[in-house]
Motif scaffolding. Structure first.
Motif, PDB file in Angstrom:
ATOM      1  N   ILE A 166       0.719  -1.245   0.065  1.00 51.58           N
ATOM      2  CA  ILE A 166      -0.061  -0.070  -0.093  1.00 51.58           C
ATOM      3  C   ILE A 166       1.031   1.211  -0.090  1.00 51.58           C
ATOM      4  N   ASN A 167       1.839   1.336   0.950  1.00 47.93           N
ATOM      5  CA  ASN A 167       2.801   2.472   0.927  1.00 47.93           C
ATOM      6  C   ASN A 167       3.421   2.712  -0.441  1.00 47.93           C
ATOM      7  N   GLU A 168       3.862   1.580  -0.944  1.00 47.00           N
ATOM      8  CA  GLU A 168       4.676   1.775  -2.262  1.00 47.00           C
ATOM      9  C   GLU A 168       3.645   2.179  -3.286  1.00 47.00           C
ATOM     10  N   SER A 169       2.485   1.702  -3.343  1.00 47.09           N
ATOM     11  CA  SER A 169       1.593   2.195  -4.342  1.00 47.09           C
ATOM     12  C   SER A 169       1.032   3.527  -4.306  1.00 47.09           C
ATOM     13  N   GLU A 170       0.926   3.749  -2.901  1.00 48.85           N
ATOM     14  CA  GLU A 170       0.430   5.319  -2.928  1.00 48.85           C
ATOM     15  C   GLU A 170       1.577   6.206  -3.333  1.00 48.85           C
ATOM     16  N   ASP A 171       2.746   5.966  -2.970  1.00 52.54           N
ATOM     17  CA  ASP A 171       3.950   6.664  -3.338  1.00 52.54           C
ATOM     18  C   ASP A 171       3.942   6.720  -4.920  1.00 52.54           C
ATOM     19  N   ILE A 172       3.961   5.741  -5.458  1.00 52.82           N
ATOM     20  CA  ILE A 172       3.959   5.757  -7.086  1.00 52.82           C
ATOM     21  C   ILE A 172       2.894   6.406  -7.865  1.00 52.82           C
ATOM     22  N   ILE A 173       1.792   6.348  -7.157  1.00 58.21           N
ATOM     23  CA  ILE A 173       0.540   7.049  -7.793  1.00 58.21           C
ATOM     24  C   ILE A 173       0.690   8.595  -7.520  1.00 58.21           C
ATOM     25  N   ILE A 174       0.909   8.701  -6.165  1.00 59.85           N
ATOM     26  CA  ILE A 174       1.010  10.175  -5.830  1.00 59.85           C
ATOM     27  C   ILE A 174       2.223  11.040  -6.838  1.00 59.85           C
ATOM     28  N   ASN A 175       3.222  10.319  -6.681  1.00 60.71           N
ATOM     29  CA  ASN A 175       4.472  10.682  -7.700  1.00 60.71           C
ATOM     30  C   ASN A 175       4.198  10.845  -9.171  1.00 60.71           C
ATOM     31  N   SER A 176       3.156  10.214  -9.520  1.00 60.78           N
ATOM     32  CA  SER A 176       2.962   9.997 -10.986  1.00 60.78           C
ATOM     33  C   SER A 176       2.003  11.229 -11.127  1.00 60.78           C
ATOM     34  N   VAL A 177       1.110  11.489 -10.194  1.00 57.38           N
ATOM     35  CA  VAL A 177       0.050  12.522 -10.427  1.00 57.38           C
ATOM     36  C   VAL A 177       0.479  13.912 -10.181  1.00 57.38           C
ATOM     37  N   ASP A 178       0.965  13.848  -8.875  1.00 58.85           N
ATOM     38  CA  ASP A 178       1.566  15.613  -8.516  1.00 58.85           C
ATOM     39  C   ASP A 178       2.155  15.336  -7.117  1.00 58.85           C
ATOM     40  N   SER A 179       3.297  15.088  -7.116  1.00 56.10           N
ATOM     41  CA  SER A 179       4.199  15.047  -5.750  1.00 56.10           C
ATOM     42  C   SER A 179       3.923  16.223  -4.854  1.00 56.10           C
ATOM     43  N   LYS A 180       3.604  17.225  -5.198  1.00 59.01           N
ATOM     44  CA  LYS A 180       3.431  18.524  -4.370  1.00 59.01           C
ATOM     45  C   LYS A 180       1.942  18.584  -3.426  1.00 59.01           C
ATOM     46  N   VAL A 181       1.099  17.657  -3.827  1.00 56.21           N
ATOM     47  CA  VAL A 181      -0.061  17.601  -3.299  1.00 56.21           C
ATOM     48  C   VAL A 181      -0.132  16.733  -2.055  1.00 56.21           C
ATOM     49  N   PRO A 182      -0.305  17.082  -0.888  1.00 55.73           N
ATOM     50  CA  PRO A 182      -0.433  16.496   0.448  1.00 55.73           C
ATOM     51  C   PRO A 182      -0.913  15.210   0.253  1.00 55.73           C
ATOM     52  N   LYS A 183      -0.499  13.955   0.657  1.00 62.06           N
ATOM     53  CA  LYS A 183      -0.974  12.903   0.662  1.00 62.06           C
ATOM     54  C   LYS A 183      -2.572  12.717   1.183  1.00 62.06           C
ATOM     55  N   ASN A 184      -2.868  13.477   2.352  1.00 59.26           N
ATOM     56  CA  ASN A 184      -4.076  13.453   3.041  1.00 59.26           C
ATOM     57  C   ASN A 184      -5.203  14.195   1.987  1.00 59.26           C
ATOM     58  N   ALA A 217      -7.273   3.109  -7.117  1.00 60.91           N
ATOM     59  CA  ALA A 217      -5.823   2.871  -7.866  1.00 60.91           C
ATOM     60  C   ALA A 217      -4.644   2.294  -7.064  1.00 60.91           C
ATOM     61  N   VAL A 218      -4.722   2.638  -5.930  1.00 56.85           N
ATOM     62  CA  VAL A 218      -3.759   1.947  -4.720  1.00 56.85           C
ATOM     63  C   VAL A 218      -4.293   0.590  -4.815  1.00 56.85           C
ATOM     64  N   LYS A 219      -5.433   0.227  -4.632  1.00 55.34           N
ATOM     65  CA  LYS A 219      -5.734  -1.272  -4.552  1.00 55.34           C
ATOM     66  C   LYS A 219      -5.363  -1.924  -5.695  1.00 55.34           C
ATOM     67  N   THR A 220      -5.585  -1.332  -6.945  1.00 55.25           N
ATOM     68  CA  THR A 220      -5.282  -2.202  -8.123  1.00 55.25           C
ATOM     69  C   THR A 220      -3.622  -2.189  -8.284  1.00 55.25           C
ATOM     70  N   LEU A 221      -2.835  -1.233  -7.934  1.00 56.69           N
ATOM     71  CA  LEU A 221      -1.369  -1.310  -7.886  1.00 56.69           C
ATOM     72  C   LEU A 221      -0.662  -2.227  -7.126  1.00 56.69           C
ATOM     73  N   ALA A 222      -1.348  -1.857  -5.753  1.00 56.73           N
ATOM     74  CA  ALA A 222      -0.659  -3.252  -4.696  1.00 56.73           C
ATOM     75  C   ALA A 222      -1.180  -4.583  -4.986  1.00 56.73           C
ATOM     76  N   THR A 223      -2.314  -4.785  -5.847  1.00 65.55           N
ATOM     77  CA  THR A 223      -2.688  -6.174  -6.191  1.00 65.55           C
ATOM     78  C   THR A 223      -1.644  -6.637  -7.116  1.00 65.55           C
ATOM     79  N   ASP A 224      -1.469  -5.573  -8.110  1.00 63.20           N
ATOM     80  CA  ASP A 224      -0.457  -6.053  -9.296  1.00 63.20           C
ATOM     81  C   ASP A 224       1.013  -6.361  -8.743  1.00 63.20           C
ATOM     82  N   LEU A 225       1.292  -5.588  -7.671  1.00 60.66           N
ATOM     83  CA  LEU A 225       2.674  -5.641  -7.206  1.00 60.66           C
ATOM     84  C   LEU A 225       2.642  -7.082  -6.371  1.00 60.66           C
ATOM     85  N   TYR A 226       1.756  -7.462  -5.667  1.00 61.64           N
ATOM     86  CA  TYR A 226       1.385  -8.566  -4.923  1.00 61.64           C
ATOM     87  C   TYR A 226       1.560  -9.935  -5.814  1.00 61.64           C
TER      88      TYR A 226
END
Length: 95
Positions: A26-44, A55-64
């Motif tokens: 989940i942490n890796e997926s969130e980082d990848i997606i946030i950095n792909s969209v706009d790393s300046k936007v706060p995670k919250n 997107a996080v669930k989908t990427l985390a599933t792909d990574l699993y």
């Protein structure tokens, strides 16, 4: 995102080991997606967006299932990232 939700979607038992794996994915997926969209936007600001969460669930599933992602991000993940790029996380649309 709750690790139990991801484990449920992956149909895995809720154990300490599986929760640790899910949290890492989940942490890796969130980082990848946030950095792909706009790393300046706060995670919250992302966390209440249903497309971000999917997107996080989908990427985390792909990574699993395939941790190396030899073919890159799935088309579904790419579509969700592109959709998120059109969101103004200050509360208004960019259109």
């Amino acid at each position: 995102m709750d690790t139990d939700i991801l484990l449920s979607e992956l149909n895995l038992d809720i154990t300490d080991e599986n929760q640790a794996i899910a949290k890492s994915l989940i942490n890796e997926s969130e980082d990848i997606i946030i950095n792909s969209v706009d790393s300046k936007v706060p995670k919250n600001l992302f966390e209440n967006n249903s497309i971000f969460n999917r997107a996080v669930k989908t990427l985390a599933t792909d990574l699993y299932y395939n941790r190396t992602l030899p073919n890159g991000l799935s088309l579904g993940t790419q579509m969700m990232i592109n959709n998120l790029k059109g969101v103004d996380f200050s509360g208004t649309s960019t259109e």
